[in-house]
Design an enzyme around this catalytic site. Structure first.
Site, short mmCIF file in Angstrom:
data_model
loop_
_atom_site.label_atom_id
_atom_site.label_comp_id
_atom_site.label_asym_id
_atom_site.label_seq_id
_atom_site.Cartn_x
_atom_site.Cartn_y
_atom_site.Cartn_z
CG ASP A 42 7.52 -8.15 3.80
OD1 ASP A 42 6.30 -8.05 4.01
OD2 ASP A 42 8.33 -7.24 4.06
CB SER A 43 2.81 -11.36 5.37
OG SER A 43 2.36 -11.77 4.09
CG ASP A 81 5.86 -6.92 0.32
OD1 ASP A 81 5.71 -5.73 -0.02
OD2 ASP A 81 5.23 -7.45 1.26
CE LYS A 110 2.87 -4.71 -0.11
NZ LYS A 110 3.60 -4.44 1.15
CD GLU A 112 6.42 -2.48 4.79
OE1 GLU A 112 6.99 -1.97 5.79
OE2 GLU A 112 5.99 -3.64 4.79
CD GLU A 177 -0.50 -3.59 7.33
OE1 GLU A 177 0.24 -3.68 6.33
OE2 GLU A 177 -0.47 -4.40 8.28
O1 KIV Z 1 3.36 -8.67 3.34
C1 KIV Z 1 2.14 -8.64 3.08
O2 KIV Z 1 1.49 -9.67 2.96
C2 KIV Z 1 1.53 -7.32 2.91
C3 KIV Z 1 0.07 -7.18 2.80
C4 KIV Z 1 -0.84 -8.02 3.44
C5 KIV Z 1 -0.41 -5.85 2.42
O3 KIV Z 1 2.22 -6.37 2.85
#
Ligand code: KIV
Length: 258
Positions: A42-43, A81, A110, A112, A177
């Site tokens: 989600d980056s 994510d 993924k 968090e 992280e």
């Molecule tokens: O959102 C993301 O890209 C991430 C990572 C870089 C671990 O969570």
């Protein structure tokens, strides 16, 4: 035959696990030749859309980018994510994870969180969903500046506890992280599943970074980011050449028209 996940897990204590992010097919296709895991992170909210936080990223954005990434992956594990507010309870989590997996054909998701999402992770795993954990700095919860985690003994204890809780809940690996190096070392030793570090030292079983950062596409000045190549310079070179050839009519020559 070993599943993709068991194959990744079997690398623990043997060889490093190579992970990177991708948001589209063409990039994923090139990463896939070298990676064990590709994350649609989600980056993408900050990298592609200039959002100040990942909280603005929604499920549909993740699904559309993931569908594109799927087209570029042949061998790596593909993880997506789950964005902010899509897994607030186990029923919401299951519904949204099923939607993501169904529409994108990814291998897992993924999430968090540590102790707070224990029950949610247990439920997803019980429903046969593969979950990658993420602790330490959790961008969906961070307000203000990002600092590293594991400074105080209290923080150290909490992060170690969270890693063990996630392992017991059934995640297949955990992203650490910005976790202080000696703590990453201890956690990596004390759990039997792989740790994937980002700003968390080489003691982790694998490493992940945002691909746009390592390629020099972003202007990141985060301590753990290393620019391995400067793609922007190459783009500029190509575009300048195109412009010059269009102006001089070198392009298109007969070979390029009908
Ligand atoms: O959102 C993301 O890209 C991430 C990572 C870089 C671990 O969570």
């Amino acid at each position: 035959m070993l599943s993709k996940i068991s194959k990744l897990q079997s690398k623990k204590n043997i060889s490093k696990i190579i992970c990177l992010t991708a948001y589209s097919k063409n990039i994923a296709e090139e990463l896939d030749k070298y990676t064990d895991l590709i994350l649609v992170g989600d980056s993408l909210g900050s990298v592609l859309y200039n959002y100040k936080t990942t909280r603005k990223v929604n499920l549909q954005m993740m699904i559309e980018h993931s569908k594109s990434v799927r087209l570029g992956i042949k061998k790596s594990l593909m993880i997506v994510d789950m964005p902010y507010n899509t897994y607030r309870n186990k029923f919401e989590a299951l519904k949204n994870c099923k939607k993501v997996i169904g529409e994108t054909k990814c291998d897992g998701v993924k999430l968090e969180g540590g102790i707070k999402i224990k029950k949610i992770v247990e439920y997803l795993v019980e429903k046969k969903i593969s979950v990658l954990g993420h602790i330490g700095i959790m961008p969906q919860s961070v307000r203000g500046k990002f600092k590293y985690k594991g400074k105080s003994q209290k923080e150290k204890n909490e992060i170690t506890r969270d890693a063990k809780i996630l392992e017991n809940a059934g995640v297949f690996a955990i992203v650490l992280e910005c976790v202080e190096s000696s703590l990453s070392r201890v956690i990596t030793k004390e759990i039997s599943i792989p740790t994937i570090g980002i700003g968390s030292s080489y003691y982790c079983d694998g490493q992940i970074l945002v691909t746009d950062d390592i390629l020099g596409l972003t202007q990141s000045n985060i301590r753990f980011v290393k620019k391995f190549v400067n793609i922007k310079a190459l783009i500029r070179k190509g575009v300048k050449k195109f412009k010059a050839e269009v102006i001089s009519k070198k392009y298109p020559s007969k070979r390029y028209w009908y």
